[in-house]
Design a protein around this motif. Structure first.
Motif, PDB file in Angstrom:
ATOM      1  N   SER A 142      16.265-108.825 -38.446  1.00  0.00           N
ATOM      2  CA  SER A 142      16.031-109.776 -39.537  1.00  0.00           C
ATOM      3  C   SER A 142      14.630-110.359 -39.459  1.00  0.00           C
ATOM      4  CB  SER A 142      17.078-110.889 -39.476  1.00  0.00           C
ATOM      5  OG  SER A 142      16.842-111.859 -40.474  1.00  0.00           O
ATOM      6  N   ASN A 143      14.186-110.701 -38.243  1.00  0.00           N
ATOM      7  CA  ASN A 143      12.831-111.244 -38.063  1.00  0.00           C
ATOM      8  C   ASN A 143      11.767-110.218 -38.459  1.00  0.00           C
ATOM      9  OD1 ASN A 143      13.632-113.758 -37.184  1.00  0.00           O
ATOM     10  ND2 ASN A 143      13.457-113.268 -35.008  1.00  0.00           N
ATOM     11  N   LEU A 144      11.982-108.968 -38.058  1.00  0.00           N
ATOM     12  CA  LEU A 144      10.994-107.921 -38.347  1.00  0.00           C
ATOM     13  C   LEU A 144      10.900-107.607 -39.832  1.00  0.00           C
ATOM     14  CD1 LEU A 144      11.644-105.478 -35.365  1.00  0.00           C
ATOM     15  CD2 LEU A 144       9.587-106.850 -35.759  1.00  0.00           C
ATOM     16  N   LYS A 145      12.009-107.791 -40.548  1.00  0.00           N
ATOM     17  CA  LYS A 145      12.025-107.492 -41.979  1.00  0.00           C
ATOM     18  C   LYS A 145      11.345-108.570 -42.816  1.00  0.00           C
ATOM     19  CE  LYS A 145      16.237-104.673 -41.970  1.00  0.00           C
ATOM     20  NZ  LYS A 145      17.675-104.634 -42.339  1.00  0.00           N
ATOM     21  N   TRP A 150       7.916-111.113 -36.704  1.00  0.00           N
ATOM     22  CA  TRP A 150       7.554-110.317 -35.527  1.00  0.00           C
ATOM     23  C   TRP A 150       8.635-110.463 -34.457  1.00  0.00           C
ATOM     24  CZ3 TRP A 150       5.738-115.190 -36.443  1.00  0.00           C
ATOM     25  CH2 TRP A 150       5.762-116.121 -35.394  1.00  0.00           C
ATOM     26  N   LYS A 151       8.574-109.605 -33.458  1.00  0.00           N
ATOM     27  CA  LYS A 151       9.483-109.657 -32.313  1.00  0.00           C
ATOM     28  C   LYS A 151       8.674-109.931 -31.063  1.00  0.00           C
ATOM     29  CE  LYS A 151      12.771-106.955 -29.571  1.00  0.00           C
ATOM     30  NZ  LYS A 151      13.407-105.649 -29.342  1.00  0.00           N
ATOM     31  N   GLY A 152       9.218-110.763 -30.167  1.00  0.00           N
ATOM     32  CA  GLY A 152       8.542-111.050 -28.905  1.00  0.00           C
ATOM     33  C   GLY A 152       7.536-112.178 -29.047  1.00  0.00           C
ATOM     34  N   TRP A 153       6.500-112.128 -28.214  1.00  0.00           N
ATOM     35  CA  TRP A 153       5.511-113.208 -28.154  1.00  0.00           C
ATOM     36  C   TRP A 153       4.242-112.823 -28.903  1.00  0.00           C
ATOM     37  CZ3 TRP A 153       7.508-117.580 -26.568  1.00  0.00           C
ATOM     38  CH2 TRP A 153       8.620-117.538 -25.712  1.00  0.00           C
ATOM     39  N   ARG A 154       3.705-113.790 -29.626  1.00  0.00           N
ATOM     40  CA  ARG A 154       2.494-113.590 -30.435  1.00  0.00           C
ATOM     41  C   ARG A 154       1.512-114.719 -30.107  1.00  0.00           C
ATOM     42  NH1 ARG A 154       2.936-113.392 -37.055  1.00  0.00           N
ATOM     43  NH2 ARG A 154       0.708-113.204 -37.558  1.00  0.00           N
ATOM     44  N   THR A 155       0.249-114.409 -30.029  1.00  0.00           N
ATOM     45  CA  THR A 155      -0.747-115.421 -29.662  1.00  0.00           C
ATOM     46  C   THR A 155      -1.131-116.275 -30.866  1.00  0.00           C
ATOM     47  OG1 THR A 155      -1.646-113.917 -27.996  1.00  0.00           O
ATOM     48  CG2 THR A 155      -3.005-115.807 -28.614  1.00  0.00           C
ATOM     49  N   PHE A 156      -1.037-117.584 -30.676  1.00  0.00           N
ATOM     50  CA  PHE A 156      -1.446-118.553 -31.696  1.00  0.00           C
ATOM     51  C   PHE A 156      -2.537-119.451 -31.130  1.00  0.00           C
ATOM     52  CE2 PHE A 156       2.163-117.059 -33.863  1.00  0.00           C
ATOM     53  CZ  PHE A 156       2.212-117.598 -35.147  1.00  0.00           C
ATOM     54  N   ILE A 157      -3.369-119.959 -32.022  1.00  0.00           N
ATOM     55  CA  ILE A 157      -4.444-120.876 -31.649  1.00  0.00           C
ATOM     56  C   ILE A 157      -4.092-122.272 -32.147  1.00  0.00           C
ATOM     57  CG2 ILE A 157      -6.874-121.463 -32.020  1.00  0.00           C
ATOM     58  CD1 ILE A 157      -7.390-118.439 -32.329  1.00  0.00           C
ATOM     59  N   ILE A 158      -4.298-123.267 -31.295  1.00  0.00           N
ATOM     60  CA  ILE A 158      -4.080-124.659 -31.708  1.00  0.00           C
ATOM     61  C   ILE A 158      -5.262-125.067 -32.585  1.00  0.00           C
ATOM     62  CG2 ILE A 158      -3.804-127.043 -30.948  1.00  0.00           C
ATOM     63  CD1 ILE A 158      -2.691-125.929 -28.293  1.00  0.00           C
ATOM     64  N   SER A 159      -5.018-125.232 -33.880  1.00  0.00           N
ATOM     65  CA  SER A 159      -6.114-125.508 -34.816  1.00  0.00           C
ATOM     66  C   SER A 159      -6.355-127.004 -35.001  1.00  0.00           C
ATOM     67  CB  SER A 159      -5.820-124.870 -36.176  1.00  0.00           C
ATOM     68  OG  SER A 159      -4.646-125.429 -36.757  1.00  0.00           O
ATOM     69  N   GLU A 160      -5.331-127.808 -34.714  1.00  0.00           N
ATOM     70  CA  GLU A 160      -5.464-129.262 -34.914  1.00  0.00           C
ATOM     71  C   GLU A 160      -4.413-129.962 -34.064  1.00  0.00           C
ATOM     72  OE1 GLU A 160      -5.029-132.568 -38.539  1.00  0.00           O
ATOM     73  OE2 GLU A 160      -5.068-130.426 -38.991  1.00  0.00           O
ATOM     74  N   ILE A 161      -4.763-131.140 -33.559  1.00  0.00           N
ATOM     75  CA  ILE A 161      -3.827-131.973 -32.802  1.00  0.00           C
ATOM     76  C   ILE A 161      -3.895-133.384 -33.366  1.00  0.00           C
ATOM     77  CG2 ILE A 161      -3.191-132.896 -30.535  1.00  0.00           C
ATOM     78  CD1 ILE A 161      -4.698-130.517 -29.274  1.00  0.00           C
TER      79      ILE A 161
END
Length: 400
Positions: A142-145, A150-161
């Motif tokens: 369901s996630n892949l569709k 995506w499945k598993g871990w994906r790299t994200f950047i902290i754009s704002e705090i």
């Protein structure tokens, strides 16, 4: 499983009721000794506090009690499956868990663990594992569709705090690959994974998405927990020391606690402390999608300093005839605040506000808070199926 095997499994219920936690403590100790890499997957804070062992003991007991009809546990299994998917659990890992769980039953029960009993529990575990693997395979697909899924871990950047209170920060997360991100239902969560130098391995935590969906970013809002002893609060503390531009690993949105985005039912939202986060997502989504369902929000926290998103909700309250809010502080400031009540939420005193025909009730907060509010709603005559709750951490509450 045949009927005799089911009887054998059920015969262990009294032992699990009295010694279940001893079994699960032995199991985790045994498994981590042989597979230390699994510490990357398990919440070691909950291991240290004993919450995870207690939660697993409750789950094993519930399965034994309902071995003749495990389908009655399907909602709990789906909740566990969602969490497993957020941690990228694989079918092969069920083999490892099964080996050490069955071995632990042998070692803890000793002479009482007959060959027939061990065979029965092996069959029981294998059937449960197949149910879980099937649930999780469906969720992965369901996630892949999904667009941006995506499945598993994906790299994200902290754009704002942004600082939301004296102990809560919001983190805006954008995908490093700049590709699209998956939509989610209001109330769902992300898993975030960091390497923890003090522990020497990775740790993942689940944080509720705290805003309506925005295709540009995800927002999570994290309370900095006490860190007197590692690993308590180790991930939230590390997140609070992150800076814009830092990278973290994120899994796709998940979770069974959510509001229906197309429903026109009234909402009663009841939050305690950081339990505000998934309910804020529900509130913002309600506004954004122009449903503007009749909504009553009751929020309780210690004081004004720790009250996250106060201004956000105030603005919505001023502009929205469909929204009514009630805020409670355990301690009021000397200046006082006419819009805030001192003390804790008492639903019986607010029955005229909260008893709304056809309403859905969502509760999120600490374990004790959830139990008090749930029991209060039941006493007021609210149907069990209309009450949904989210307990952060291992699921210890089970309302039948």
């Amino acid at each position: 499983m045949n009927s005799n095997q089911k009887k054998l499994v059920k015969s262990t219920v009294p032992v699990l009721q009295t010694n279940g936690t001893d079994l699960t403590k032995h199991f985790y100790s045994r498994m981590f000794k042989h597979h230390p890499e699994l510490k990357n997957l398990f919440n070691m804070s909950n291991q240290a506090s004993g919450k995870q062992q207690h939660a697993l003991a409750g789950a094993v007991l519930a399965y034994a009690e309902h071995i003749e009809n495990p389908e009655v546990l399907i909602n709990v299994l789906k909740s566990i499956g969602n969490k497993h998917v957020s941690l990228n659990i694989s079918p092969e890992q069920y083999d490892i868990v099964g080996h050490h769980l069955i071995s632990s039953i042998k070692e803890v029960l000793g002479e009482a663990a007959s060959d027939d009993l061990i065979e029965a529990w092996t069959e029981a575990y294998n059937e449960l594992a197949q149910i879980m693997i099937s649930i999780e395979a469906e969720l992965y697909q369901s996630n892949l569709k999904k667009e941006g899924g995506w499945k598993g871990w994906r790299t994200f950047i902290i754009s704002e705090i942004t600082e939301e209170s004296s102990e809560v920060k919001s983190f805006y997360l954008k995908p490093k690959d700049q590709a699209s991100i998956a939509d989610y239902l209001p109330g769902q969560y992300l898993s975030v994974k960091l390497f923890i130098p003090a522990l020497g391995h990775e740790q993942a935590r689940q944080y509720s998405l705290s805003s309506a969906f925005n295709p540009e970013y995800y927002r999570i809002s994290v309370k900095k927990e006490s860190n007197g002893n590692v690993p308590e609060g180790v991930v939230s503390n590390m997140l609070h020391h992150k800076k814009t531009g830092d990278e973290i690993w994120v899994s796709a949105p998940s979770g069974v606690f959510h509001a229906g985005v197309e429903s026109n039912q009234p909402l009663v939202l009841i939050s305690g402390g950081i339990g505000i986060t998934p309910l804020l997502s529900m509130l913002e989504t309600n506004k954004k999608r122009l449903q503007e369902n009749t909504t009553v929000w009751l929020h309780s926290c210690r004081n004004e300093k720790v009250h996250a998103f106060k201004d956000n909700v105030d603005r919505l309250n001023q502009d929205s005839e469909w929204l009514t809010t009630h805020v409670f502080y355990e301690t009021l400031s000397q200046n006082g605040n006419d819009s805030v009540k001192e003390g804790r939420i008492n639903l019986a005193e607010l029955r005229d506000e909260v008893l709304i025909d056809d309403a859905k009730y969502y509760i999120c907060g600490p374990e004790v808070f959830i139990k008090v509010q749930y029991d209060s709603l039941i006493k007021l005559g609210v149907a069990q199926e209309d009450i949904l709750y989210e307990e952060f951490g291992p699921q210890l509450l089970h309302f039948n």
